[in-house]
Structures are given as C-alpha cells and as structure tokens.
Design a protein around this motif. Structure first.
Motif: not given
Length: 490
Positions: A155-173
C-alpha cells in the motif's frame, strides 16, 4: 530431485521453469507449438517480421521488482537494447491531431492549445497520470500468502495509485472521455481502449510510458521469448515443442503426472498448468476443480468480458517518418465481425530495422473485437473458404482506407497477413480469442484467483487469467508464484 512438469511454454510457464531450475528442481515444459513464448511471439511473411505482442513492456525501468524478475529470467539484461517510445499514440479528427507523448508536459501543452475550455480536466488528467506512474505489479509472493505487513508495504509503495483509483476507479473509458468538451480529446480516449474498460486503465497505460517503465526490448516479442527459453535451457531445463498434453493424471486427489496426446505418460511430483484457464478446466482437469473466482468470472459475461482483435499487416515500399508510432484516424464505415467501425489505426515498427528489408517498413492494424465478434468469426470458421474470403475482403477494404488517409502510400503498400480472434484460439487455446485476461468493468469487483487447485494437492496454476488485466507482467508474476509455492514445499 523433485520433478515438475509444466504444461505451456508461454511467459508464465517459462518463468516458473527458470526459477525452479535455479532452485534445484528438475523441470520439463510441454508446449503444443513449434516455438516457446505463447502469445509473445511473431512470424515472417515475405521477408517481413510481424510482431504479435509487445506494444510496450511494463518493467523496463530499473529499480522495480518486476524489472529484476525480467532480468533474472533473461527477458532483459545489460546486453538487451531498449527502444524508448517517444509517443503513446496519436489521434486525428477533422484535420486536427492530438498526440499523447512520452513527455506528458508536451502532451498537456498540446491539449491546452487544442482545447482551452478543457483546462481543468486536462490538468487533472496529467496530474493523475503522474500518480499512476507509481503503479507496480506485486511479484514478491502470492496475495493469499501475504500478511498484514506485506499489504502495508504494498500500500505504501502505491500510495499515489490509491488516489488514482479513488478519482477514476468508478467510471469507464466512455465516461472519462465525456468529461472533456473537445471532440478530438473524447475520440482519442475512446478509440484507444475497448469499450467497458475502467478509466484508470487508460491512465495506468499512459503512465507506464511517461514513467519510462513501458519501453520495448530489442527484437520484440519473439526475441524476448527465445531469450527466456535460452536462459531456461542454460539452467538445465527441457522444452518439448510440438507436444500437446491430453490430460493431467489424477489418482486419489494427487497428480501422478500427465498424458500426452500420443498416449505417452510422464510422471511428475508436481504439475503446473501454465495455459489458458478455460482450456485447463475443460480438458486438462475436471471442471469441478475450477476455483470459485474463475467460475464467477466465466459465468458473468457482462461484468467480466474479454476482448480480442482482427489484425492486418502491411508491407510498405519506403520508410516514412510521418507514420512513426501508433496513429488513429477516422475512416469510411467498414464491417468487421458483428460491428461497424468508423475509425482505424496503423502502427509502425520502424524502430526495429530488422523487421523489414532495407528501405522498407511494416505497418499493422488492430480492430478491437468483442465477444459478439468472436461468435461471428467462430461461426464462419466452420467453412474455411468463407472464413479466408471474409478476412481477405476486410483487409482489402482496410487497405483502401489507409491509402485514402495517406495518399503517398498509393502503389507502395500491400497486405502480407491477416489474422482474427480465431487465430488466438487455434494457436494458444485462448478463451474466445482473448489475448489478455478479463476486462474488469466498473460494475464488477476485481478478482485475483490463487494459483492452487483445491482437491489436488500438487497441481498449481500459472496463467495471466488469474489476475486482471493479464498480459506479460501478470503472466511472469503468476509463473513466479507457482514456483514460489512449490519451493516452499521443498
């Protein structure tokens, strides 16, 4: 010395083989085709080389665990040159062109000049692409073997990726594209990935290139596969090519070995099924042993679709810098499979001079194909004459559209090969012609399947199908995990 039989000589199977040989096991790989590599392959036509797989290889940036794994198995190394992708792709609409460059600031500037009214969304997109550069493929150990500390480190190694998922993880292309006002920006995003993909997949893919972690090893796909095979053999491994496996031999909840299609029986202490999981549980093992996660994804075709491609390779008499990279453009309607498309792409392989005779180049087109398209191809494949005629017809129509877009190619380009989703089923036993794993849609929960077979103590799975989105990094990771499980029992 314990013996391990590996069914499938693709990236997953060979990765497991290299690591087990290093650990002191005796392994043998059984591969149905003449060459190892699975879908990571290519072939020659008319003196040109057609690359089937690598558009970019995640893990080319040094410092990551994945990069070290690629080096360990021979895919990368100090002697392997790396081609650095200068562009992700470009898209053209109504005379305007937008390019997603390796240099994301250059892309940002180009987008802002194109559409000042989209400034807020453009800046946000580029900001989150930077965050997505931190995305890594966890390959230390299987998820089901990780403890709390392991998960905290991940989780710490991909801390920034969690923010990406929060913003873009619930919408499609498609929803991502509609956040922009300019039609070209919308088109560029929609055209690059098949419908249904979650939006974050676009950011991760682009971030892999901008983060200098998605370049192309010298020689392309087949050359990389052959390097891994050579490393495997150097450690004493044996690859049996042109050798199909009929079934895994099971006795009292334990595998005794395998039976080949010719009836020969091969004894083993462990068996790794490193092939398409649908094929594994339709032919090699009884379906009752299929893990629940896989059952769920195969059962729900709407939430976990797969995609494939109808592809064409063209020989070009000349070298044209204006064709470098991957270029998407509008075209006259063309029917492919069950759908009608209005745009197409051409990808140049001019970065690899050996792929074409001197003074010439090779281009390829890939039309994305859905499961409905696969059914279309499956139906006409029963009549090979009709099948070949339809492929030729589409290729000729596509060629006309390429020449219309690039008039300077008139008389200097011709089709040298055409392949459909059925090619992947025939060559790699691929489920519905897919060359990657299940597409995780926004309506579905991502499922990672442990590479064990409950009820059979010594059979393990090593396949890209165990974790989305599949692909080469996932295949390598699953191969490592299968080896890890066996080594833990030594």
């Amino acid at each position: 010395m314990k013996k391990v039989v590996i069914i499938g000589g693709g990236i997953a199977g060979m990765t497991a083989g290299v690591l087990l040989q290093k650990a002191g096991f005796a392994t043998e790989i059984y591969e149905k085709n003449a060459l190892p590599g699975g879908q990571c392959t290519g072939w020659k036509r008319e003196g040109y080389f057609i690359d089937n797989c690598i558009h970019w290889l995640t893990g080319t940036r040094s410092g990551s665990a994945l990069h070290e794994l690629w080096k360990e198995i021979g895919a990368l190394g100090d002697s392997v040159e790396i081609h650095k992708k200068e562009m992700f792709f470009s898209s053209k609409l109504d005379g305007q062109t937008l390019t997603f460059w390796r240099d994301k600031e250059r892309t940002q500037k180009e987008m802002l000049e194109l559409s000042p009214e989209d400034e807020k969304e453009i800046n946000k997109l580029i900001k989150y692409v930077s965050m997505a550069e931190s995305m890594t493929v966890p390959i230390e150990k299987p998820f089901d073997a990780m403890n709390l500390i392991d998960f905290m480190k991940l989780g710490m190694s991909m801390k920034s990726m969690r923010k990406v998922m929060k913003e873009y993880g619930n919408i499609d292309i498609n929803e991502l594209a509609m956040r922009f006002k300019h039609p070209l920006i919308r088109r560029a995003i929609i055209d690059y990935m098949p419908s249904g993909y979650q939006a974050y997949a676009f950011l991760v893919s682009y971030g892999t290139v901008t983060g200098e972690n998605g370049d192309i090893p010298k020689g392309g796909s087949l050359a990389m596969s052959l390097r891994i095979a050579e490393r495997y053999k150097e450690y004493g491994g044996v690859i049996h090519t042109n050798t199909s496996v009929k079934t895994v031999l099971i006795d009292d909840k334990k595998a005794k070995g395998i039976m080949l299609e010719n009836g020969d029986k091969i004894e083993a202490d462990y068996v790794i099924c490193a092939c398409d999981t649908d094929y594994t549980f339709r032919k090699l093992l009884p379906e009752k042993y299929m893990p629940e996660g896989l059952k769920k994804m195969y059962a729900d075709r709407a939430k976990y679709p797969v995609s494939s491609g109808f592809q064409i390779a063209y020989a070009v008499d000349g070298v044209f810098p204006e064709l470098t990279g991957t270029r998407v453009f509008s075209c006259d309607e063309i029917n492919i499979g069950s759908q009608t498309v209005k745009c197409m792409s051409v990808q140049s392989y001019d970065y690899e001079p050996d792929f074409a005779p001197k003074g010439k180049m090779i281009l390829q087109t890939n039309f994305s194909q859905t499961e409905a398209d696969y059914k279309y191809w499956e139906n006409i494949y029963t009549d090979k004459i009709v099948y070949e005629k339809k492929k030729t017809e589409i290729a000729e129509q596509a060629l006309k559209r390429v020449v219309k877009e690039y008039p300077f190619l008139e008389g200097k380009i011709h089709v040298i090969d055409v392949w459909s989703p059925m090619t992947y089923t025939r060559y790699c036993n691929s489920y519905r012609g897919a060359y990657m794993s299940f597409v995780t849609t926004k309506q579905a929960k991502s499922i990672t399947v442990p590479g064990v077979v409950k009820g059979i103590d010594n059979v393990f799975l090593a396949s890209q199908w165990l974790m989305g989105p599949g692909g080469l990094p996932t295949a390598a990771a699953m191969g490592k995990f299968a080896a890890w499980r066996i080594m833990k029992r030594k």
